[in-house]
Design an enzyme around this catalytic site. Structure first.
Site, short mmCIF file in Angstrom:
data_model
loop_
_atom_site.label_atom_id
_atom_site.label_comp_id
_atom_site.label_asym_id
_atom_site.label_seq_id
_atom_site.Cartn_x
_atom_site.Cartn_y
_atom_site.Cartn_z
N ARG A 165 1.19 -0.97 0.28
CA ARG A 165 -0.37 0.20 -0.11
C ARG A 165 1.08 1.57 -0.06
O ARG A 165 1.01 2.22 0.75
CB ARG A 165 -0.74 0.33 1.12
CG ARG A 165 -1.73 -1.06 1.13
CD ARG A 165 -2.87 -1.19 0.04
NE ARG A 165 -4.19 -1.73 0.05
CZ ARG A 165 -4.43 -2.98 0.03
NH1 ARG A 165 -3.41 -3.76 -1.04
NH2 ARG A 165 -4.89 -3.45 0.06
N SER A 234 -11.18 -1.34 2.11
CA SER A 234 -10.66 -1.82 3.43
C SER A 234 -10.55 0.14 4.29
O SER A 234 -9.53 0.86 3.36
CB SER A 234 -9.42 -1.64 3.29
OG SER A 234 -9.50 -3.47 3.10
N GLU A 330 -6.41 3.87 5.74
CA GLU A 330 -5.57 3.62 3.82
C GLU A 330 -6.38 5.45 3.82
O GLU A 330 -4.78 5.73 2.54
CB GLU A 330 -6.00 2.24 3.90
CG GLU A 330 -5.61 1.70 2.76
CD GLU A 330 -5.68 0.75 2.03
OE1 GLU A 330 -7.01 0.84 1.11
OE2 GLU A 330 -5.37 0.27 2.00
N1 EPU Z 1 -11.39 -11.06 8.88
C1 EPU Z 1 -12.46 -11.25 10.52
N2 EPU Z 1 -13.27 -10.57 10.27
C2 EPU Z 1 -13.23 -9.56 9.19
C3 EPU Z 1 -12.62 -9.44 8.05
C4 EPU Z 1 -11.79 -10.11 7.81
O1 EPU Z 1 -12.09 -12.47 11.02
O2 EPU Z 1 -14.51 -9.02 10.16
C5 EPU Z 1 -9.82 -12.22 8.29
C6 EPU Z 1 -10.67 -13.39 7.37
O3 EPU Z 1 -10.92 -14.02 8.73
C7 EPU Z 1 -9.00 -13.60 7.08
C8 EPU Z 1 -8.31 -12.38 7.62
O4 EPU Z 1 -9.35 -11.16 8.69
O5 EPU Z 1 -8.75 -14.39 8.52
C9 EPU Z 1 -8.44 -11.12 5.90
O6 EPU Z 1 -9.31 -11.21 5.94
P1 EPU Z 1 -9.28 -10.92 3.52
O7 EPU Z 1 -9.66 -12.00 3.37
O8 EPU Z 1 -11.26 -10.08 3.61
O9 EPU Z 1 -9.01 -9.58 3.38
P2 EPU Z 1 -8.15 -8.17 4.90
O10 EPU Z 1 -7.02 -8.18 5.01
O11 EPU Z 1 -9.50 -8.19 5.46
C10 EPU Z 1 -7.15 -7.32 2.46
C11 EPU Z 1 -6.87 -6.19 1.59
C12 EPU Z 1 -8.54 -5.92 0.37
C13 EPU Z 1 -8.48 -6.93 -0.28
C14 EPU Z 1 -7.88 -8.69 0.38
C15 EPU Z 1 -8.11 -9.34 -0.19
C16 EPU Z 1 -5.99 -3.91 2.60
C17 EPU Z 1 -6.05 -3.41 3.89
N3 EPU Z 1 -7.01 -5.08 2.57
O12 EPU Z 1 -8.30 -7.49 3.01
O13 EPU Z 1 -8.23 -5.26 0.10
O14 EPU Z 1 -9.59 -6.65 -1.34
O15 EPU Z 1 -7.40 -8.60 1.34
O16 EPU Z 1 -6.16 -9.43 -0.48
O17 EPU Z 1 -4.34 -4.91 3.35
C18 EPU Z 1 -8.81 -2.52 -0.18
O18 EPU Z 1 -7.58 -2.35 0.39
O19 EPU Z 1 -9.82 -1.31 -0.30
C19 EPU Z 1 -8.67 -3.54 -0.21
C20 EPU Z 1 -10.55 -3.71 -0.35
#
Ligand code: EPU
Length: 347
Positions: A165, A234, A330
């Site tokens: 990022r 995010s 972010e």
């Molecule tokens: N999780 C929870 N509760 C929640 C959300 C997530 O427990 O409410 C846990 C999930 O179960 C999982 C982990 O957190 O174990 C990661 O969740 P997820 O795969 O949904 O991805 P994220 O880390 O929350 C990041 C990016 C997203 C991107 C996804 C998929 C960042 C800040 N965000 O989200 O990017 O789509 O991975 O790769 O790095 C964005 O930047 O706007 C964005 C949507």
């Protein structure tokens, strides 16, 4: 001919739908529009705000600056071999449509990044990433106007300092205006299926087209449609903590999702931290964290920047209290004079 408008409402141009009046506003359709707008800002002693798709910004109610709304269009092939292709894509092209177009052309690499809102010109700024791919991996160079040297230059990918990022563009927001991005894509797909449940979703049909479709399905199932629930994706970065802090936390919270980084640091999932802190699906006034993905902040009803700040500060405090981690937002937050606010002041 460049047209500068006064007192323009930007609500329709930012995905959080914050009401924000720009004292000065113009649409940029060409390189010469850009030069003219920058000259106008200099003469009028106004700061410039480069507005792209508006999907990662926090705007103040009154913005006393010149907003340059990037609309430059065009996609062209610069170089093609039997294995790969380099394509020049103008800053104002829609990101998702470009990804779909590249897949239709059988140019592979960007399929994991389908359905990310926003425009191509913003994609290098925060090095957009999803499902195990970051856009920087497929960027050959970025064509920019360098406001310091007053020249158009191609910055090669290795000069862009891409990391999670982050990039040279995010670090130097007043220096570079991105006018187009050159992507290197491949004619043979190399599917990246390592992230979470993507491999299961793709199943036996291991094609780039199916991968793209599964990414779209997963995003639709978790992330709110900005047209229905205004949001900025995010809202916080996934924090990167030291291995010492990680060792302490994992004893207390053995289920905490974690991703070991190359340098020994550990990235942890902000969405999980927020959910544990009781903020998943919770609102404060008209702003809350989404019920299906706690990392996404939603403007439920005509919120202003002040409402957004109140809610995200409460979330930061709750996570800090439970995990001793301060989440960093972010989106880029602009001050009334068009300069960019630092989030460090909030900690
Ligand atoms: N999780 C929870 N509760 C929640 C959300 C997530 O427990 O409410 C846990 C999930 O179960 C999982 C982990 O957190 O174990 C990661 O969740 P997820 O795969 O949904 O991805 P994220 O880390 O929350 C990041 C990016 C997203 C991107 C996804 C998929 C960042 C800040 N965000 O989200 O990017 O789509 O991975 O790769 O790095 C964005 O930047 O706007 C964005 C949507």
């Amino acid at each position: 001919m460049l047209e500068i408008q006064n007192q323009v409402q930007l609500q329709a141009f930012n995905s959080l739908k914050l009401s924000a009046i720009a004292s000065h506003y113009c649409k940029i359709y060409s390189h010469s529009d850009l030069i003219a707008a920058l000259a106008f800002a200099d003469q009028s002693q106004l700061n410039c705000v480069i507005l792209s798709g508006g999907s990662n910004v926090l705007l103040p109610e009154q913005l006393n600056a010149l907003v340059l709304h990037m609309q430059i269009q065009g996609i062209s092939v610069v170089e093609e071999t039997a294995e790969s292709v380099i394509i020049d894509v103008a800053a104002g092209e829609n990101w998702h449509q470009f990804v779909m177009y590249s897949t239709d052309k059988q140019w592979y690499g960007l399929q994991n990044l389908a359905l990310i809102p926003g425009l191509v010109g913003a994609s290098p700024v925060q090095n957009i990433g999803a499902y195990g791919v970051e856009v920087g991996e497929f960027i050959a160079s970025v064509y920019v106007y360098d406001r310091f040297t007053q020249t158009f230059v191609h910055l090669m990918a290795n000069e862009c300092d891409f990391s999670y990022r982050n990039s040279i563009f995010k670090q130097n927001p007043t220096r570079y205006v991105i006018v187009s991005v050159r992507f290197k894509l491949y004619k043979t797909p190399s599917l990246k299926l390592a992230y979470g449940d993507l491999k299961t979703a793709v199943g036996e049909e291991k094609t780039a087209e199916n991968l793209q479709q599964q990414v779209i399905n997963i995003r639709r199932s978790k992330l709110p449609d900005p047209a229905q629930y205004p949001n900025a994706g995010s809202f916080f970065k996934n924090p990167i903590i030291t291995s010492t802090q990680y060792q302490q936390l994992i004893v207390q919270f053995p289920n905490m999702p974690n991703y070991l980084q190359a340098n020994g640091y550990v990235k942890v999932a902000a969405g999980w931290l927020i959910e544990q802190a009781g903020w998943k699906g919770r609102k404060h006034g008209v702003v809350g964290m989404f019920e299906r993905q706690a990392l996404v902040l939603v403007n439920y009803d005509q919120a202003g920047l002040h409402d957004v700040q109140q809610t995200y500060t409460l979330v930061q405090q709750a996570v800090q209290q439970q995990f001793a981690i301060w989440l960093e937002p972010e989106p880029v937050r602009f001050l009334d004079n068009g300069t960019i606010a630092s989030y460090i002041d909030n900690s």
